[in-house]
Design a protein around this motif. Structure first.
Motif, mmCIF file in Angstrom:
data_model
loop_
_atom_site.group_PDB
_atom_site.id
_atom_site.type_symbol
_atom_site.label_atom_id
_atom_site.label_comp_id
_atom_site.label_asym_id
_atom_site.label_seq_id
_atom_site.Cartn_x
_atom_site.Cartn_y
_atom_site.Cartn_z
ATOM 1 N N VAL A 11 1.211 -1.383 -0.066
ATOM 2 C CA VAL A 11 0.195 -0.220 -0.377
ATOM 3 C C VAL A 11 0.854 1.275 0.353
ATOM 4 O O VAL A 11 0.295 1.960 -0.835
ATOM 5 C CB VAL A 11 -1.201 -0.086 1.594
ATOM 6 N N LEU A 14 1.869 1.754 -2.834
ATOM 7 C CA LEU A 14 0.902 2.222 -4.518
ATOM 8 C C LEU A 14 0.721 4.001 -3.909
ATOM 9 O O LEU A 14 0.716 4.320 -4.763
ATOM 10 C CB LEU A 14 -0.144 1.456 -4.120
ATOM 11 N N ARG A 15 0.901 4.259 -2.902
ATOM 12 C CA ARG A 15 0.864 5.937 -2.702
ATOM 13 C C ARG A 15 1.931 6.657 -3.624
ATOM 14 O O ARG A 15 1.697 7.381 -4.458
ATOM 15 C CB ARG A 15 1.456 6.002 -1.028
ATOM 16 N N THR A 18 1.088 6.728 -7.403
ATOM 17 C CA THR A 18 0.591 7.472 -7.524
ATOM 18 C C THR A 18 0.218 8.740 -6.920
ATOM 19 O O THR A 18 -0.305 9.872 -7.989
ATOM 20 C CB THR A 18 -1.093 6.539 -7.193
ATOM 21 N N GLU A 65 -8.242 -0.037 1.795
ATOM 22 C CA GLU A 65 -8.949 1.035 0.966
ATOM 23 C C GLU A 65 -8.323 2.058 1.367
ATOM 24 O O GLU A 65 -8.177 1.997 3.108
ATOM 25 C CB GLU A 65 -10.075 1.238 0.966
ATOM 26 N N GLU A 66 -8.112 3.278 0.832
ATOM 27 C CA GLU A 66 -7.603 4.259 1.930
ATOM 28 C C GLU A 66 -8.710 4.897 2.965
ATOM 29 O O GLU A 66 -10.457 4.458 1.946
ATOM 30 C CB GLU A 66 -7.028 5.257 1.203
ATOM 31 N N ASP A 70 -9.848 5.477 -1.868
ATOM 32 C CA ASP A 70 -8.809 5.291 -3.452
ATOM 33 C C ASP A 70 -8.447 4.179 -2.911
ATOM 34 O O ASP A 70 -8.391 3.276 -1.887
ATOM 35 C CB ASP A 70 -7.749 6.025 -3.085
ATOM 36 N N LEU A 71 -7.352 3.274 -3.745
ATOM 37 C CA LEU A 71 -6.603 1.814 -3.563
ATOM 38 C C LEU A 71 -7.071 1.074 -2.638
ATOM 39 O O LEU A 71 -6.935 1.427 -1.759
ATOM 40 C CB LEU A 71 -4.668 3.038 -3.032
ATOM 41 N N THR A 158 -6.740 -5.007 -7.599
ATOM 42 C CA THR A 158 -5.854 -3.628 -7.801
ATOM 43 C C THR A 158 -6.751 -2.767 -8.532
ATOM 44 O O THR A 158 -6.390 -2.339 -9.285
ATOM 45 C CB THR A 158 -4.713 -3.454 -7.296
ATOM 46 N N GLY A 160 -8.215 1.669 -8.476
ATOM 47 C CA GLY A 160 -7.093 3.286 -7.756
ATOM 48 C C GLY A 160 -7.868 3.521 -7.156
ATOM 49 O O GLY A 160 -7.742 4.442 -6.290
#
Ligand code: FE2
Length: 193
Positions: A11, A14-15, A18, A65-66, A70-71, A158, A160
């Motif tokens: 994660v 991923l942050r 993005t 998930e955020e 997101d994500l 996964t 966005g």
């Protein structure tokens, strides 16, 4: 099998991706090898992720998930001979096959989307995703997924953004219809909803 690449590390990566990229092609180029490494890592898997939803045909298990949705990271488990209607995502997606055989059929949209509820699709190509295979989707890509094997299949997805929060659609190809598409998400004890 490596165990060192944790969900938290995935994660965080991923942050970072993005934060520096907004183009879905560039994002999925960067996420694909990370998703594959995470899929190969053993530490995050829980037995309940194998559970399928008999009504829906597949179980959608949330790993992350955020807070703003997101994500989103999901493990999806598919009953044999079950799958989805054709759908879009309205966000980018990277999918890694873990077990079994999942057929992805892609569709081209022929109309301009200007008529609410109407969509004219034609079938395009298809591929079968097995363990270790990776597929990517861009926001307007339309596909269906079907477990064509004899056993439960599993894949790591996964996105966005959590796909119940993107305003995406499912499609009835025969009747040329488009309508909102919402998934039932499994209620797992460890889910980070
Ligand atoms: Fe999809």
């Amino acid at each position: 099998m490596p165990v060192s690449y944790t969900l938290e590390q995935y994660v965080n990566d991923l942050r970072a991706v993005t934060a520096k990229e907004t183009d879905p092609v560039k994002i999925t180029d960067l996420v694909a090898p990370l998703a594959k490494e995470f899929a190969r890592s053993a530490g995050w898997f829980r037995p309940e992720y194998r559970d399928c939803d008999a009504e829906q045909g597949f179980g959608v298990h949330m790993l992350h998930e955020e807070p703003n949705h997101d994500l989103a990271v999901f493990l999806v488990s598919w009953l044999p001979n079950r799958g989805t209607t054709p759908h879009n995502h309205k966000t980018w997606a990277v999918v890694v096959g873990l077990e079994g055989e999942e057929q992805e059929i892609s569709f081209n949209r022929l109309d301009d989307g200007a008529t609410p509820g109407f969509a004219d699709l034609e079938r395009d190509g298809d591929q079968v995703i097995t363990a270790g295979d990776i597929t990517r989707c861009y926001p307007e890509h339309i596909h269906s997924v079907w477990n064509v094997g004899k056993t439960v299949s599993m894949s790591l997805h996964t996105y966005g953004r959590h796909i119940n929060y993107t305003g995406r659609s499912e499609f009835d190809v025969e009747h040329k219809r488009e309508k909102p598409y919402m998934l039932k998400i499994a209620v797992d004890e460890q889910a980070r909803a």
